[in-house]
Design an enzyme around this catalytic site. Structure first.
Site, PDB file in Angstrom:
ATOM      1  N   ASP A   1     -36.264  23.513  18.654  1.00  0.00           N
ATOM      2  CA  ASP A   1     -35.209  22.902  19.464  1.00  0.00           C
ATOM      3  C   ASP A   1     -35.308  22.489  20.813  1.00  0.00           C
ATOM      4  O   ASP A   1     -34.553  22.237  21.412  1.00  0.00           O
ATOM      5  CB  ASP A   1     -33.923  23.890  19.302  1.00  0.00           C
ATOM      6  CG  ASP A   1     -33.583  24.526  18.234  1.00  0.00           C
ATOM      7  OD1 ASP A   1     -33.755  23.600  17.251  1.00  0.00           O
ATOM      8  OD2 ASP A   1     -33.200  25.514  17.949  1.00  0.00           O
TER       9      ASP A   1
ATOM     10  N   LYS B   1     -37.533  17.758  19.732  1.00  0.00           N
ATOM     11  CA  LYS B   1     -38.446  16.801  19.028  1.00  0.00           C
ATOM     12  C   LYS B   1     -37.756  15.528  18.347  1.00  0.00           C
ATOM     13  O   LYS B   1     -38.478  14.316  18.510  1.00  0.00           O
ATOM     14  CB  LYS B   1     -39.205  17.713  17.945  1.00  0.00           C
ATOM     15  CG  LYS B   1     -39.560  18.939  18.439  1.00  0.00           C
ATOM     16  CD  LYS B   1     -40.138  19.812  17.089  1.00  0.00           C
ATOM     17  CE  LYS B   1     -39.214  20.537  16.569  1.00  0.00           C
ATOM     18  NZ  LYS B   1     -38.339  21.541  17.270  1.00  0.00           N
TER      19      LYS B   1
ATOM     20  N   GLY C   1     -33.476  21.454  12.278  1.00  0.00           N
ATOM     21  CA  GLY C   1     -32.394  20.633  12.637  1.00  0.00           C
ATOM     22  C   GLY C   1     -32.837  19.889  13.674  1.00  0.00           C
ATOM     23  O   GLY C   1     -32.975  20.373  14.872  1.00  0.00           O
ATOM     24  N   HIS C   2     -32.934  18.502  13.636  1.00  0.00           N
ATOM     25  CA  HIS C   2     -33.372  17.514  14.524  1.00  0.00           C
ATOM     26  C   HIS C   2     -32.419  16.569  15.066  1.00  0.00           C
ATOM     27  O   HIS C   2     -32.104  15.920  14.018  1.00  0.00           O
ATOM     28  CB  HIS C   2     -34.759  16.834  14.291  1.00  0.00           C
ATOM     29  CG  HIS C   2     -35.875  17.910  13.967  1.00  0.00           C
ATOM     30  ND1 HIS C   2     -37.014  17.210  13.393  1.00  0.00           N
ATOM     31  CD2 HIS C   2     -36.146  19.113  14.206  1.00  0.00           C
ATOM     32  CE1 HIS C   2     -37.921  18.387  13.115  1.00  0.00           C
ATOM     33  NE2 HIS C   2     -37.176  19.424  13.529  1.00  0.00           N
TER      34      HIS C   2
ATOM     35  N   GLN D   1     -39.749  23.207  13.806  1.00  0.00           N
ATOM     36  CA  GLN D   1     -39.969  24.453  14.325  1.00  0.00           C
ATOM     37  C   GLN D   1     -40.792  24.469  15.710  1.00  0.00           C
ATOM     38  O   GLN D   1     -40.789  23.330  16.371  1.00  0.00           O
ATOM     39  CB  GLN D   1     -40.422  25.699  13.504  1.00  0.00           C
ATOM     40  CG  GLN D   1     -39.508  26.331  12.295  1.00  0.00           C
ATOM     41  CD  GLN D   1     -39.375  24.971  11.476  1.00  0.00           C
ATOM     42  OE1 GLN D   1     -40.404  24.742  10.632  1.00  0.00           O
ATOM     43  NE2 GLN D   1     -38.295  24.736  11.081  1.00  0.00           N
TER      44      GLN D   1
HETATM   45  P1  GDP Z   1     -35.321  19.705  17.821  1.00  0.00           P
HETATM   46  O1  GDP Z   1     -35.078  20.695  16.714  1.00  0.00           O
HETATM   47  O2  GDP Z   1     -36.428  19.853  18.788  1.00  0.00           O
HETATM   48  O3  GDP Z   1     -35.357  18.212  17.409  1.00  0.00           O
HETATM   49  O4  GDP Z   1     -34.036  19.821  18.768  1.00  0.00           O
HETATM   50  P2  GDP Z   1     -32.409  19.961  18.538  1.00  0.00           P
HETATM   51  O5  GDP Z   1     -31.920  18.713  17.971  1.00  0.00           O
HETATM   52  O6  GDP Z   1     -32.335  21.170  17.408  1.00  0.00           O
HETATM   53  O7  GDP Z   1     -31.897  20.443  19.769  1.00  0.00           O
HETATM   54  C1  GDP Z   1     -31.916  19.802  21.022  1.00  0.00           C
HETATM   55  C2  GDP Z   1     -30.636  19.525  21.603  1.00  0.00           C
HETATM   56  O8  GDP Z   1     -30.571  19.030  22.753  1.00  0.00           O
HETATM   57  C3  GDP Z   1     -29.848  18.156  20.632  1.00  0.00           C
HETATM   58  O9  GDP Z   1     -28.562  18.792  20.653  1.00  0.00           O
HETATM   59  C4  GDP Z   1     -30.371  17.112  21.376  1.00  0.00           C
HETATM   60  O10 GDP Z   1     -29.136  16.073  21.366  1.00  0.00           O
HETATM   61  C5  GDP Z   1     -30.182  17.665  22.948  1.00  0.00           C
HETATM   62  N1  GDP Z   1     -31.016  17.145  23.957  1.00  0.00           N
HETATM   63  C6  GDP Z   1     -32.236  16.744  23.770  1.00  0.00           C
HETATM   64  N2  GDP Z   1     -32.774  16.385  24.774  1.00  0.00           N
HETATM   65  C7  GDP Z   1     -31.672  16.487  25.725  1.00  0.00           C
HETATM   66  C8  GDP Z   1     -31.795  16.434  27.236  1.00  0.00           C
HETATM   67  O11 GDP Z   1     -32.701  15.995  27.945  1.00  0.00           O
HETATM   68  N3  GDP Z   1     -30.668  16.780  27.740  1.00  0.00           N
HETATM   69  C9  GDP Z   1     -29.653  17.320  27.203  1.00  0.00           C
HETATM   70  N4  GDP Z   1     -28.646  17.582  27.838  1.00  0.00           N
HETATM   71  N5  GDP Z   1     -29.599  17.370  25.873  1.00  0.00           N
HETATM   72  C10 GDP Z   1     -30.862  16.822  25.253  1.00  0.00           C
HETATM   73  P1  IMO Z   2     -36.267  22.875  14.673  1.00  0.00           P
HETATM   74  O1  IMO Z   2     -37.298  22.094  13.686  1.00  0.00           O
HETATM   75  C1  IMO Z   2     -35.172  26.909  15.947  1.00  0.00           C
HETATM   76  C2  IMO Z   2     -36.034  30.191  13.415  1.00  0.00           C
HETATM   77  C3  IMO Z   2     -34.786  31.080  13.014  1.00  0.00           C
HETATM   78  C4  IMO Z   2     -35.482  32.659  12.770  1.00  0.00           C
HETATM   79  C5  IMO Z   2     -36.653  32.090  12.380  1.00  0.00           C
HETATM   80  C6  IMO Z   2     -37.097  32.438  10.837  1.00  0.00           C
HETATM   81  O2  IMO Z   2     -35.071  22.512  14.458  1.00  0.00           O
HETATM   82  O3  IMO Z   2     -36.873  23.289  15.952  1.00  0.00           O
HETATM   83  P2  IMO Z   2     -36.508  30.640   8.909  1.00  0.00           P
HETATM   84  O4  IMO Z   2     -35.338  30.287   8.275  1.00  0.00           O
HETATM   85  O5  IMO Z   2     -37.628  29.445   9.217  1.00  0.00           O
HETATM   86  O6  IMO Z   2     -37.046  31.741   7.905  1.00  0.00           O
HETATM   87  O7  IMO Z   2     -36.223  31.672  10.239  1.00  0.00           O
HETATM   88  O8  IMO Z   2     -37.310  31.053  12.823  1.00  0.00           O
HETATM   89  N1  IMO Z   2     -35.973  29.110  13.027  1.00  0.00           N
HETATM   90  C7  IMO Z   2     -35.667  28.035  14.150  1.00  0.00           C
HETATM   91  N2  IMO Z   2     -35.168  28.066  15.279  1.00  0.00           N
HETATM   92  N3  IMO Z   2     -35.531  25.943  15.369  1.00  0.00           N
HETATM   93  C8  IMO Z   2     -35.867  25.801  14.401  1.00  0.00           C
HETATM   94  O9  IMO Z   2     -36.351  24.309  13.757  1.00  0.00           O
HETATM   95  C9  IMO Z   2     -35.809  26.816  13.491  1.00  0.00           C
HETATM   96  N4  IMO Z   2     -36.313  26.958  12.156  1.00  0.00           N
HETATM   97  C10 IMO Z   2     -36.563  28.281  12.051  1.00  0.00           C
HETATM   98  O10 IMO Z   2     -33.974  31.247  13.832  1.00  0.00           O
HETATM   99  O11 IMO Z   2     -35.481  32.945  14.134  1.00  0.00           O
HETATM  100 MG    MG Z   3     -33.497  22.139  16.087  1.00  0.00          MG
END
Ligand code: GDP
Ligand code: IMO
Ligand code: MG
Length: 430
Positions: free
Chosen positions: A13, A16, A40-41, A223
């Site tokens: 998270d 990416k 979840g991106h 991840q």
């Molecule tokens: P990923 O899994 O690495 O793609 O990240 P996620 O989408 O799961 O989580 C990142 C969260 O932070 C999302 O809700 C994005 O919209 C938000 N986000 C990304 N960059 C920024 C930033 O620079 N500032 C803020 N406030 N939110 C951001």
């Molecule tokens: P993105 O791509 C954050 C975490 C789960 C748990 C551990 C194992 O959005 O960054 P799993 O379901 O893979 O067997 O769970 O890994 N986890 C993540 N945490 N972002 C993710 O993906 C994750 N994918 C798995 O919360 O701790």
């Molecule tokens: Mg994510």
């Protein structure tokens, strides 16, 4: 140009999705190399807010070909739902290609994920419940189903029956659970195969050919480095190789074909699920980051645990993956704090250490040693150049750069695509 890898350097998270959406317009192929629907991106751009789980998230740029490579585990039902939802919102990506070698996540994997978590009791991992562990376990034990099996529908349905019967033995004998309806799954699987088979091809061969023609390829990690099955804080990890080595293994490309490696790091830390987290902030300070950063899991909606930037864990992620540059995201979340902290070492059993211990039980005893820096107490959300950042924010970024030993190419100051500072070209290797 060699392939570029974009990966997370924390526990997932890191933003990416945002970084890939920003850069994908410059590539011909956008390939997811690991994980499954546990990812979840999030992408926020002029089209709206989108959460991607299996579809690579560079699809807003016309002409970019999305692909899923061998290291991914593919949930057919979830993939079809995700594509339908994109279509409903008017996003029609170029045709998605799926590797023949990618393993399938079946409904019994999701069921087993739940049973295994319940059985672990206080040792539970806090998985996403998407069947990831059981699907990769079947892959490793050579009992898996692959996307390529869908190309021969009759044989595929037979295989599904055999695997489902085996899973039923496990579900009933070990967990005392209800068996799944094998015939129902066989029927559903035949339907999935009709829809997915046209996407299935030898993705890895295509990519090697594209590389030899000098095409720009962007490999999308899922991840984060600290969740990697080998390098991460085992057992509190995911079941795949989320780092650069995982990208090469998944794509079937030589290591020398990898060029730019952009590691995304939040300006602080988050973690979803269980596992040690030395800089975790409990109480109001943690709640503050949760609230301002809107830190809720994109896949499960669970609140994310939040804490100060951990330079020890982050540096380890960079040592393992060899970043050519960093994307520091979510700087704006720290905007209104009086001071910011960076963990520069741990104290474990009375000793100061500056490396990440491999054992989760040891890491759980680590107490952070902090360096304090002044806050900037003003919004950075409208900053678009380095000069727009307040001096204290510049100092914070420079300190991260020093501790990481890699240059920062991107600073994100908000979720939207344009809330970004590009300090140097992330796709250029110095
Ligand atoms: P990923 O899994 O690495 O793609 O990240 P996620 O989408 O799961 O989580 C990142 C969260 O932070 C999302 O809700 C994005 O919209 C938000 N986000 C990304 N960059 C920024 C930033 O620079 N500032 C803020 N406030 N939110 C951001
Ligand atoms: P993105 O791509 C954050 C975490 C789960 C748990 C551990 C194992 O959005 O960054 P799993 O379901 O893979 O067997 O769970 O890994 N986890 C993540 N945490 N972002 C993710 O993906 C994750 N994918 C798995 O919360 O701790
Ligand atoms: Mg994510």
């Amino acid at each position: 140009m060699p392939a570029a890898v974009i990966l997370g350097g924390h526990w997932g998270d890191e933003g990416k999705g945002k970084v890939i959406d920003l850069l994908a317009g410059r590539c011909a192929y956008n390939v997811r190399y690991s994980g499954g629907s546990n990812a979840g991106h999030t992408v926020v751009n002029e089209r709206g807010t989108f959460a991607f789980h299996q579809v690579p998230c560079g699809v807003f740029h016309p002409g970019v070909i999305p692909m899923l490579a061998a290291g991914v585990v593919l949930d057919p039902e979830a993939l079809l739902a995700e594509l339908a939802e994109l279509e409903r919102r008017g996003v029609r990506p170029e045709r998605l290609y799926v590797s023949e070698r990618a393993h399938l996540v079946m409904p019994y994997h999701r069921l087993l994920d739940g049973y295994l978590e319940a059985q672990r009791q206080d040792l539970r991992l806090g998985t996403t419940g998407m069947g990831i562990g059981p699907a990769y376990a079947d892959k490793a034990s050579r009992d898996g189903l692959r996307a390529g099996d869908m190309l021969d529908p009759d044989r595929f349905v037979q295989l599904v029956r055999r695997r489902a019967e085996l899973a039923n033995e496990y579900i009933t004998a070990v967990f005392g659970g209800e068996p799944i309806d094998v015939e129902d799954l066989a029927r559903q699987s035949a339907e999935w195969a009709v829809l997915i088979a046209p996407m299935v091809c030898d993705v890895e061969r295509e990519i090697r050919a594209a590389l030899s023609q000098g095409q720009v390829i962007m490999l999308e990690g899922a991840q984060g480095a600290l969740l990697d099955i080998d390098a991460g804080s085992y057992p509190f990890v995911t079941s795949s190789s989320s780092g650069v080595a995982g990208a090469c293994a998944s794509l079937g490309i030589p290591v020398r074909e990898v060029g730019p490696i952009v590691v995304a790091l939040h300006a602080y830390m988050t973690r979803v699920g269980e596992g040690p987290f030395p800089t975790e902030l409990e109480g109001e300070a943690g709640q503050y980051l949760l609230r301002v950063g809107n830190e809720f899991g994109t896949t499960t909606g669970r609140p994310r645990r939040c804490g100060w930037f951990d330079a020890v864990a982050s540096r380890y992620a960079l040592d393992v993956n060899g970043a050519t540059s960093l994307a520091v995201t979510k700087l704006d979340v720290l905007d209104h704090l009086g001071h910011v902290r960076i963990c520069v070492a741990y104290e474990i059993d009375g000793k100061r250490v500056s490396h990440l211990p491999s054992r989760a039980d040891v890491l759980a005893r680590a107490r952070p040693v902090y360096e304090d820096l002044p806050g900037w107490k003003q919004s950075t959300q409208n900053a678009r150049t380095w000069e727009d950042l307040p001096p204290a924010a510049q100092r914070y970024i420079r300190r991260i750069e020093e501790l990481m030993g890699a240059p920062v190419s991107i600073v994100a100051v908000g979720p939207a695509r344009d809330q970004t500072l590009v300090l140097r070209d992330p796709l250029e290797v110095a």
